[in-house]
Design an enzyme around this catalytic site. Structure first.
Site, PDB file in Angstrom:
ATOM      1  N   LYS A  49       0.933  -1.196   0.259  1.00  0.00           N
ATOM      2  CA  LYS A  49       0.316   0.259   0.177  1.00  0.00           C
ATOM      3  C   LYS A  49       1.006   1.644   0.314  1.00  0.00           C
ATOM      4  O   LYS A  49       0.329   2.359  -0.606  1.00  0.00           O
ATOM      5  CB  LYS A  49      -0.941  -0.354   0.956  1.00  0.00           C
ATOM      6  N   TYR A 263     -12.619 -14.444   2.406  1.00  0.00           N
ATOM      7  CA  TYR A 263     -11.379 -13.713   2.921  1.00  0.00           C
ATOM      8  C   TYR A 263     -10.936 -14.212   4.244  1.00  0.00           C
ATOM      9  O   TYR A 263     -11.161 -13.673   4.625  1.00  0.00           O
ATOM     10  CB  TYR A 263     -11.758 -12.629   2.791  1.00  0.00           C
ATOM     11  N   TYR A 289      -3.392 -12.509   2.758  1.00  0.00           N
ATOM     12  CA  TYR A 289      -2.769 -12.589   0.771  1.00  0.00           C
ATOM     13  C   TYR A 289      -1.768 -13.562   0.407  1.00  0.00           C
ATOM     14  O   TYR A 289      -1.598 -14.361   0.108  1.00  0.00           O
ATOM     15  CB  TYR A 289      -2.729 -11.035   0.759  1.00  0.00           C
TER      16      TYR A 289
HETATM   17  C1  LIG Z   1      -4.417  -4.907   0.281  1.00  0.00           C
HETATM   18  C2  LIG Z   1      -2.945  -6.211   0.081  1.00  0.00           C
HETATM   19  C3  LIG Z   1      -2.613  -7.527  -1.936  1.00  0.00           C
HETATM   20  C4  LIG Z   1      -3.659  -7.113  -2.244  1.00  0.00           C
HETATM   21  O1  LIG Z   1      -3.517  -5.484  -2.906  1.00  0.00           O
HETATM   22  P1  LIG Z   1      -4.210  -4.977  -3.390  1.00  0.00           P
HETATM   23  O2  LIG Z   1      -4.428  -3.813  -4.508  1.00  0.00           O
HETATM   24  O3  LIG Z   1      -6.055  -4.681  -2.492  1.00  0.00           O
HETATM   25  O4  LIG Z   1      -5.076  -6.523  -4.718  1.00  0.00           O
HETATM   26  C5  LIG Z   1      -1.727  -8.283  -1.195  1.00  0.00           C
HETATM   27  N1  LIG Z   1      -0.797  -8.512  -0.431  1.00  0.00           N
HETATM   28  C6  LIG Z   1      -0.694  -7.706   1.032  1.00  0.00           C
HETATM   29  C7  LIG Z   1      -0.086  -8.040   2.513  1.00  0.00           C
HETATM   30  C8  LIG Z   1      -2.058  -6.578   1.500  1.00  0.00           C
HETATM   31  O5  LIG Z   1      -1.727  -6.098   2.398  1.00  0.00           O
END
Ligand SMILES: *Cc1c(COP(=O)(O)O)cnc(C)c1O
Length: 332
Positions: A49, A263, A289
């Site tokens: 992010k 999720y 993720y």
């Molecule tokens: C938010 C996030 C993602 C996914 O990225 P997006 O841009 O939301 O698709 C992947 N890995 C981590 C650790 C994240 O925080």
């Protein structure tokens, strides 16, 4: 493609390293696996992010904002990085946290990212899953204005065209590193959630004339929904950077078979992947993720879909702060 014309603040340590993973590659006995270390972006334990926030916060500064409003799951990495960025820029941070995981444990609701959000002094408001957050964020923006403040709203994951610019930049950066290191790769693999990372990478690569295939591993939505979401954002982002039409619909591939029950719900293959990377390479991934995306990549190797002689880059999107919140769920 020109990123220099967009408002931007410096938040990330760039470029992030591109590293070979010899022990993982040998263990799996398939392709040579590399990792692009966006867990090392540097802000508040890092993650993907931060690249997006360089542009979102850049626009916020440009508009004279003094209060950032955003939204995420209780264990949102996006919220943690946004809260830290707001501190660094001297802004207040209003956060809406969504209860997205059924039956959360005590550690889930108090540890990991949410604990760090509190350290950064963000004002947290919890809401049930399924709340209309556009409406809620609009209402908070009104509150801020009524008190004479200037709000700036960042959508979940900073996944609008402005945030996606961060991953256009990452795509360009990766191509430069590959060329410096004399590497030719066969696939780029990333987790794909709110879509900005995947969409931005697609524009960064295709807009630079690269046809490296990108595999997104989904973490929440079904394949058709996820691919449409990424494609729509890629189309708009391509237009914004002056490379309209550079991404084709069939370029966007999301494999959503590694989500498990839902999720943020742990899976056995995620658990295995997180421990494998920790014990073979000393790397920390996350349960929501990057751990599920790794599980997908490992399965592709085991199925012979990624093979010996190939080179694969896995984008490490960060998130290890979330591990602490899942301490009860990870089978050790
Ligand atoms: C938010 C996030 C993602 C996914 O990225 P997006 O841009 O939301 O698709 C992947 N890995 C981590 C650790 C994240 O925080």
């Amino acid at each position: 493609m020109q990123l220099s014309k967009f408002a931007r603040v410096s938040l990330a340590h760039l470029p992030t390293p591109l590293e070979h993973l010899p022990r993982l590659s040998e263990h799996l006995g398939g392709p040579d696996i590399y990792v692009k270390r966006d867990d090392c972006t540097g802000l508040a334990t890092g993650g993907n992010k931060t690249r997006k926030l360089e542009f979102s916060m850049g626009e916020a500064v440009e508009q004279g904002a003094d209060t950032i409003i955003t939204v995420g799951a209780i264990q949102s990495n996006h919220v943690r990085q946004t809260a830290a960025a707001a501190c660094k820029l001297g802004m207040a941070c209003e956060v809406l946290l969504e209860h997205r995981v059924g039956q959360p444990s005590e550690t889930y609701t108090t540890s990991g990212n949410v604990f760090l959000d509190k350290i950064f002094g963000a004002n947290l408001r919890e809401h049930p899953g399924g709340t209309d957050f556009d409406v809620e964020m609009g209402a908070i923006a009104e509150e801020v204005r009524a008190k004479g403040g200037t709000p700036y709203i960042i959508p979940g994951g900073a996944s609008n065209t402005v945030g996606a610019l961060g991953y256009v930049g990452c795509g360009i950066e990766l191509l430069e590193q590959l060329s410096e290191q004399g590497l030719k790769i066969d696939h780029l693999v990333t987790a794909t959630g709110s879509a900005g990372t995947h969409a931005g990478l697609a524009v960064g690569l295709r807009g630079s004339g690269s046809d490296i295939p990108i595999l997104g591993i989904g973490v929440n939505a079904p394949q058709d929904v996820q691919e449409e979401r990424v494609y729509d954002l890629a189309v708009d982002t391509a237009e914004l950077v002056g490379a309209p039409g550079c991404v084709a619909r069939e370029d966007i591939i999301a494999d959503c078979n590694y989500i498990g029950p839902g999720y943020g719900e742990p899976t056995e293959s995620m658990n295995e992947a997180v421990l494998m990377l920790a014990r073979l390479e000393g790397l920390l991934f996350d349960p929501v993720y990057s751990g599920k995306a790794l599980a997908g990549m490992i399965d592709y190797v085991r199925q012979g879909r990624f093979i010996k002689g190939q080179k694969i880059v896995f984008l490490h999107t960060g998130g290890s702060a979330g591990l602490f919140a899942y301490a009860d769920a990870l089978a050790l």
